[in-house]
Design a protein around this motif. Structure first.
Motif, PDB file in Angstrom:
ATOM      1  N   LYS A  52       0.837  -1.192   0.000  1.00 23.65           N
ATOM      2  CA  LYS A  52       0.000   0.000   0.000  1.00 23.65           C
ATOM      3  C   LYS A  52       0.874   1.243   0.000  1.00 23.65           C
ATOM      4  N   THR A  59      -5.674   6.547  -0.355  1.00 25.63           N
ATOM      5  CA  THR A  59      -4.790   5.446  -0.710  1.00 25.63           C
ATOM      6  C   THR A  59      -4.522   5.529  -2.205  1.00 25.63           C
ATOM      7  N   ILE A  61      -2.082   3.389  -3.881  1.00 27.21           N
ATOM      8  CA  ILE A  61      -1.854   2.030  -4.383  1.00 27.21           C
ATOM      9  C   ILE A  61      -2.288   1.063  -3.290  1.00 27.21           C
ATOM     10  N   ASP A  62      -3.019   0.034  -3.677  1.00 25.28           N
ATOM     11  CA  ASP A  62      -3.439  -1.009  -2.744  1.00 25.28           C
ATOM     12  C   ASP A  62      -3.457  -2.316  -3.531  1.00 25.28           C
ATOM     13  N   MET A  63      -2.375  -3.089  -3.434  1.00 20.05           N
ATOM     14  CA  MET A  63      -2.249  -4.319  -4.214  1.00 20.05           C
ATOM     15  C   MET A  63      -2.131  -5.531  -3.299  1.00 20.05           C
ATOM     16  N   HIS A  73      -3.777  -4.589 -12.117  1.00 23.79           N
ATOM     17  CA  HIS A  73      -3.885  -3.465 -11.189  1.00 23.79           C
ATOM     18  C   HIS A  73      -4.308  -2.240 -11.994  1.00 23.79           C
ATOM     19  N   ARG A  75      -4.243   1.786 -12.104  1.00 20.50           N
ATOM     20  CA  ARG A  75      -3.586   2.970 -11.550  1.00 20.50           C
ATOM     21  C   ARG A  75      -4.620   4.047 -11.202  1.00 20.50           C
ATOM     22  N   GLU A  94       8.950  -4.845  -9.175  1.00 17.18           N
ATOM     23  CA  GLU A  94       7.610  -4.797  -9.766  1.00 17.18           C
ATOM     24  C   GLU A  94       7.739  -4.413 -11.235  1.00 17.18           C
ATOM     25  N   GLU A  96       5.501  -3.543 -14.484  1.00 11.91           N
ATOM     26  CA  GLU A  96       4.136  -3.100 -14.768  1.00 11.91           C
ATOM     27  C   GLU A  96       4.008  -2.759 -16.253  1.00 11.91           C
TER      28      GLU A  96
END
Length: 137
Positions: A52, A59, A61-63, A73, A75, A94, A96
């Motif tokens: 997070k 928030t 980012i919450d992955m 995910h 954005r 990571e 992406e």
């Protein structure tokens, strides 16, 4: 092995505005992102990880993910991405890839320089930014 779990606060950034421009962020998004001080929180239970990034406003980012398994995910700007996260020594890496623009693939490396500090290295196209975090929990 490095303990990735913890809560961290941003203490310094380098070239972050240029990185956001390379990602196609607009003027207001850049101003807001560079003005806020985010927290980074990483946890894992057995093989499920959570990552997070948040500010006192929202928030960002919450992955939830499993290492080395592709997931999707979205954005903050609405871009849907394929993401894979893996560990390499003291780094959480990571990768992406935007579903609509695979050529804009980016890599985010969270490197623990010691037990209390993380350097987030952000790469998009040929632009590299660094964000420095310090453990608070």
């Amino acid at each position: 092995m490095t303990s990735f779990k913890g809560k961290y606060i941003l203490i310094k950034s380098e070239n972050f505005e240029e990185y956001l421009k390379a990602r196609g962020a607009g003027f207001m998004a850049i101003k807001m992102a560079t003005a806020l001080t985010p927290y980074l929180e990483i946890n894992n239970e057995v093989d499920i990880w959570t990552l997070k990034v948040y500010t006192f406003i929202k928030t960002v980012i919450d992955m939830k993910f499993k290492l080395d398994e592709e997931f999707y995910h979205t954005r903050m700007d609405g871009t849907k991405c394929k993401v894979v996260i893996h560990i390499d020594g003291n780094k959480l890496i990571e990768e992406e890839t935007p579903c609509n623009k695979p050529e804009d693939k980016q890599k985010n490396i969270r490197e623990w320089t010691d037990d209390n500090h993380v350097v987030l290295i952000l790469t998009c196209k040929d632009v590299v930014a660094k964000r420095y975090f310090e453990r608070i929990e």
